[in-house]
Design a protein around this motif. Sequence first.
Motif, PDB file in Angstrom:
ATOM      1  N   CYS A 194       0.830  -1.210   0.000  1.00 13.51           N
ATOM      2  CA  CYS A 194       0.000   0.000   0.000  1.00 13.51           C
ATOM      3  C   CYS A 194       0.863   1.259   0.000  1.00 13.51           C
ATOM      4  O   CYS A 194       0.573   2.221  -0.718  1.00 13.51           O
ATOM      5  CB  CYS A 194      -0.930   0.006   1.215  1.00 13.51           C
ATOM      6  SG  CYS A 194      -2.297  -1.171   1.130  1.00 13.51           S
ATOM      7  N   ARG A 212      -5.952  13.304   1.330  1.00 15.47           N
ATOM      8  CA  ARG A 212      -6.064  13.204  -0.123  1.00 15.47           C
ATOM      9  C   ARG A 212      -4.876  12.452  -0.714  1.00 15.47           C
ATOM     10  O   ARG A 212      -5.025  11.670  -1.653  1.00 15.47           O
ATOM     11  CB  ARG A 212      -6.167  14.594  -0.748  1.00 15.47           C
ATOM     12  CG  ARG A 212      -7.525  15.259  -0.558  1.00 15.47           C
ATOM     13  CD  ARG A 212      -7.700  16.413  -1.520  1.00 15.47           C
ATOM     14  NE  ARG A 212      -6.713  17.477  -1.273  1.00 15.47           N
ATOM     15  CZ  ARG A 212      -6.943  18.521  -0.484  1.00 15.47           C
ATOM     16  NH1 ARG A 212      -8.114  18.650   0.133  1.00 15.47           N
ATOM     17  NH2 ARG A 212      -6.007  19.438  -0.313  1.00 15.47           N
ATOM     18  N   GLN A 215      -5.486   8.711   0.023  1.00 16.61           N
ATOM     19  CA  GLN A 215      -6.895   8.305  -0.057  1.00 16.61           C
ATOM     20  C   GLN A 215      -7.063   6.867  -0.551  1.00 16.61           C
ATOM     21  O   GLN A 215      -7.989   6.163  -0.141  1.00 16.61           O
ATOM     22  CB  GLN A 215      -7.663   9.271  -0.959  1.00 16.61           C
ATOM     23  CG  GLN A 215      -7.148   9.383  -2.374  1.00 16.61           C
ATOM     24  CD  GLN A 215      -7.904  10.425  -3.185  1.00 16.61           C
ATOM     25  OE1 GLN A 215      -9.066  10.719  -2.914  1.00 16.61           O
ATOM     26  NE2 GLN A 215      -7.237  11.003  -4.171  1.00 16.61           N
ATOM     27  N   LEU A 216      -6.159   6.401  -1.417  1.00  9.61           N
ATOM     28  CA  LEU A 216      -6.257   5.022  -1.891  1.00  9.61           C
ATOM     29  C   LEU A 216      -5.958   4.033  -0.772  1.00  9.61           C
ATOM     30  O   LEU A 216      -6.542   2.944  -0.724  1.00  9.61           O
ATOM     31  CB  LEU A 216      -5.301   4.802  -3.060  1.00  9.61           C
ATOM     32  CG  LEU A 216      -5.646   5.535  -4.366  1.00  9.61           C
ATOM     33  CD1 LEU A 216      -4.609   5.240  -5.437  1.00  9.61           C
ATOM     34  CD2 LEU A 216      -7.040   5.144  -4.849  1.00  9.61           C
ATOM     35  N   GLN A 217      -5.060   4.396   0.133  1.00  7.90           N
ATOM     36  CA  GLN A 217      -4.784   3.525   1.274  1.00  7.90           C
ATOM     37  C   GLN A 217      -5.989   3.444   2.202  1.00  7.90           C
ATOM     38  O   GLN A 217      -6.313   2.361   2.711  1.00  7.90           O
ATOM     39  CB  GLN A 217      -3.550   4.035   2.026  1.00  7.90           C
ATOM     40  CG  GLN A 217      -2.260   3.945   1.234  1.00  7.90           C
ATOM     41  CD  GLN A 217      -1.048   4.385   2.025  1.00  7.90           C
ATOM     42  OE1 GLN A 217      -1.142   4.638   3.230  1.00  7.90           O
ATOM     43  NE2 GLN A 217       0.095   4.481   1.370  1.00  7.90           N
ATOM     44  N   TRP A 218      -6.643   4.574   2.437  1.00 11.62           N
ATOM     45  CA  TRP A 218      -7.860   4.552   3.251  1.00 11.62           C
ATOM     46  C   TRP A 218      -8.977   3.805   2.533  1.00 11.62           C
ATOM     47  O   TRP A 218      -9.823   3.172   3.170  1.00 11.62           O
ATOM     48  CB  TRP A 218      -8.283   5.967   3.613  1.00 11.62           C
ATOM     49  CG  TRP A 218      -7.400   6.576   4.650  1.00 11.62           C
ATOM     50  CD1 TRP A 218      -6.508   7.589   4.487  1.00 11.62           C
ATOM     51  CD2 TRP A 218      -7.291   6.179   6.024  1.00 11.62           C
ATOM     52  NE1 TRP A 218      -5.854   7.858   5.666  1.00 11.62           N
ATOM     53  CE2 TRP A 218      -6.305   7.010   6.628  1.00 11.62           C
ATOM     54  CE3 TRP A 218      -7.917   5.214   6.802  1.00 11.62           C
ATOM     55  CZ2 TRP A 218      -5.961   6.893   7.969  1.00 11.62           C
ATOM     56  CZ3 TRP A 218      -7.559   5.096   8.139  1.00 11.62           C
ATOM     57  CH2 TRP A 218      -6.595   5.922   8.708  1.00 11.62           C
ATOM     58  N   GLY A 219      -8.951   3.854   1.205  1.00 17.88           N
ATOM     59  CA  GLY A 219      -9.905   3.038   0.452  1.00 17.88           C
ATOM     60  C   GLY A 219      -9.657   1.562   0.675  1.00 17.88           C
ATOM     61  O   GLY A 219     -10.604   0.763   0.797  1.00 17.88           O
ATOM     62  N   ALA A 220      -8.377   1.164   0.750  1.00 19.31           N
ATOM     63  CA  ALA A 220      -8.043  -0.233   1.041  1.00 19.31           C
ATOM     64  C   ALA A 220      -8.532  -0.629   2.423  1.00 19.31           C
ATOM     65  O   ALA A 220      -9.000  -1.759   2.633  1.00 19.31           O
ATOM     66  CB  ALA A 220      -6.532  -0.439   0.918  1.00 19.31           C
ATOM     67  N   VAL A 222     -11.173   0.582   3.977  1.00 18.39           N
ATOM     68  CA  VAL A 222     -12.629   0.412   3.871  1.00 18.39           C
ATOM     69  C   VAL A 222     -12.961  -0.934   3.234  1.00 18.39           C
ATOM     70  O   VAL A 222     -13.871  -1.649   3.687  1.00 18.39           O
ATOM     71  CB  VAL A 222     -13.244   1.571   3.058  1.00 18.39           C
ATOM     72  CG1 VAL A 222     -14.723   1.308   2.786  1.00 18.39           C
ATOM     73  CG2 VAL A 222     -13.067   2.894   3.794  1.00 18.39           C
ATOM     74  N   VAL A 223     -12.224  -1.309   2.198  1.00 19.80           N
ATOM     75  CA  VAL A 223     -12.470  -2.591   1.529  1.00 19.80           C
ATOM     76  C   VAL A 223     -12.212  -3.757   2.482  1.00 19.80           C
ATOM     77  O   VAL A 223     -13.019  -4.703   2.556  1.00 19.80           O
ATOM     78  CB  VAL A 223     -11.583  -2.715   0.270  1.00 19.80           C
ATOM     79  CG1 VAL A 223     -11.645  -4.131  -0.296  1.00 19.80           C
ATOM     80  CG2 VAL A 223     -12.028  -1.719  -0.797  1.00 19.80           C
ATOM     81  N   SER A 226     -14.917  -3.902   5.212  1.00 16.46           N
ATOM     82  CA  SER A 226     -16.184  -4.374   4.620  1.00 16.46           C
ATOM     83  C   SER A 226     -16.134  -5.868   4.336  1.00 16.46           C
ATOM     84  O   SER A 226     -17.111  -6.593   4.573  1.00 16.46           O
ATOM     85  CB  SER A 226     -16.472  -3.597   3.329  1.00 16.46           C
ATOM     86  OG  SER A 226     -16.573  -2.206   3.576  1.00 16.46           O
TER      87      SER A 226
END
Length: 462
Positions: A194, A212, A215-220, A222-223, A226
């Motif tokens: 990551c 910002r 943000q892709l790491q925080w998206g990971a 969330v995934v 979930s």
Amino acid sequence: MAMAMTMAMYKPIKGQEEEDNGNRNKSLKSNDEDGVGGDHTIVDDSKSFILPTHSKQQHHQQRLKQQQQRLVSLDVFRGLTVALMILVDDAGGVLPAINHSPWNGLTLADVVMPFFLFMVGVSLGLTYKKLPSKAVATRKAILRALKLLVIGLFLQGGFLHGLNDLTFGVDMVQIRWMGILQRIAIGYLIGAMCEIWLKGDNHVASGLSMLRKYQLQWGAVVVLVSLYLSLLYGLYVPDWEYEIPVAASSSSPKTFRVKCGVRGTTGSACNAVGMIDRTVLGIQHLYRKPIYARTKACSINSPDYGPLPPDAPSWCQAPFDPEGVLSSVMAIVTCLVGLHYGHIIVHFKEHKDRILHWMIPSTCFVVLGLVLDLSGMHVNKALYTFSYMCVTAGAAGIVFTGIYMLVDVCGFRRPTLVLEWMGMHALMIFILATSNVLPVVMQGFYWKQPGNNILRLIGIGR
């Protein structure tokens, strides 16, 4: 050994550059080492990786400067966690209050593993601060993770049979695939990937701009959260069975059947975490001393291990791995949370800014975890529930902030020298002490009979 450990400190990637600032409060470097206890290299922006020839005095002055710039609080925090690990391993049986919770709940022993994962994340944020080559960084991250996996399999896969057993080797039919260092390796690898591939190149001037950038790491995150929640609460758990060998080797194993047929439960017998491990890893490859064997339903000495009650349920002796597949998903999230705290060190140079950006999310994590626990999503270390991740990650952030203020801000370093040393040699201590390597070697020296060894003399292994 109780649930606690591993530790990962790594050398910065060769060729990696780091910001250099003369003020102590504006330039605290990474404590990343290979394994634990190795050397670390710091490269200034104004210097190439291959430094020009210097005199011995210049080299000595440079090493002193690097040691002064070291983020001592990270070593102290790691050393404190190692000390806690040793304490709960050795005294947990005597003081059940600090031993691992039999199922739901949180004790002192239950914070050790997430503290280590949190520190891995912080170190990653410093190690991969700037990269000359993503491909080289990826290759080295994979090799380091594989090294931890191999060490973990050797220490916890069943090769060392432990006290009172002078044999060694592992039956591949029953080898334990998962373990403490294996989980650390997984968290490190995903966190490193990551950090190498999922971050922007924009300049950070505030907390919002930092979000910002990553943000892709925080998206990971969330995934992963979930995925964990959907599997834990969405999978149907059917009935299952397991076998226990009887004392007489010629007799057939005794078979126990566990009735489930439920969905979304987090009880000891019928949760999705155990079902996935039994399906993916195989029940014969799971940990054979389950933590729920210390519950009141399974032990007359609860919260300690003990004989089964007369009406004990059928699942009490079933294997269950506390470092299983699904629970490791949430463990990765702890590592990514620690990575965020490492980013704060990189992008905010003033002490007050770092402390503020650490304490706000730490407090929010603890409050969120407690609210979730009261709402029915119990804090559970064995399942590594989302509420458990929140509480322990927030607690790690608060403790780390406190140590940072004490050691790096106020300069109270001398009282923590022992912890600092332990943090710099954490893997060595783990291997020698908490993995029973040292006791196993010591009991190998005996007088005439294997039972006449120094461990028996001092009351260990009886």
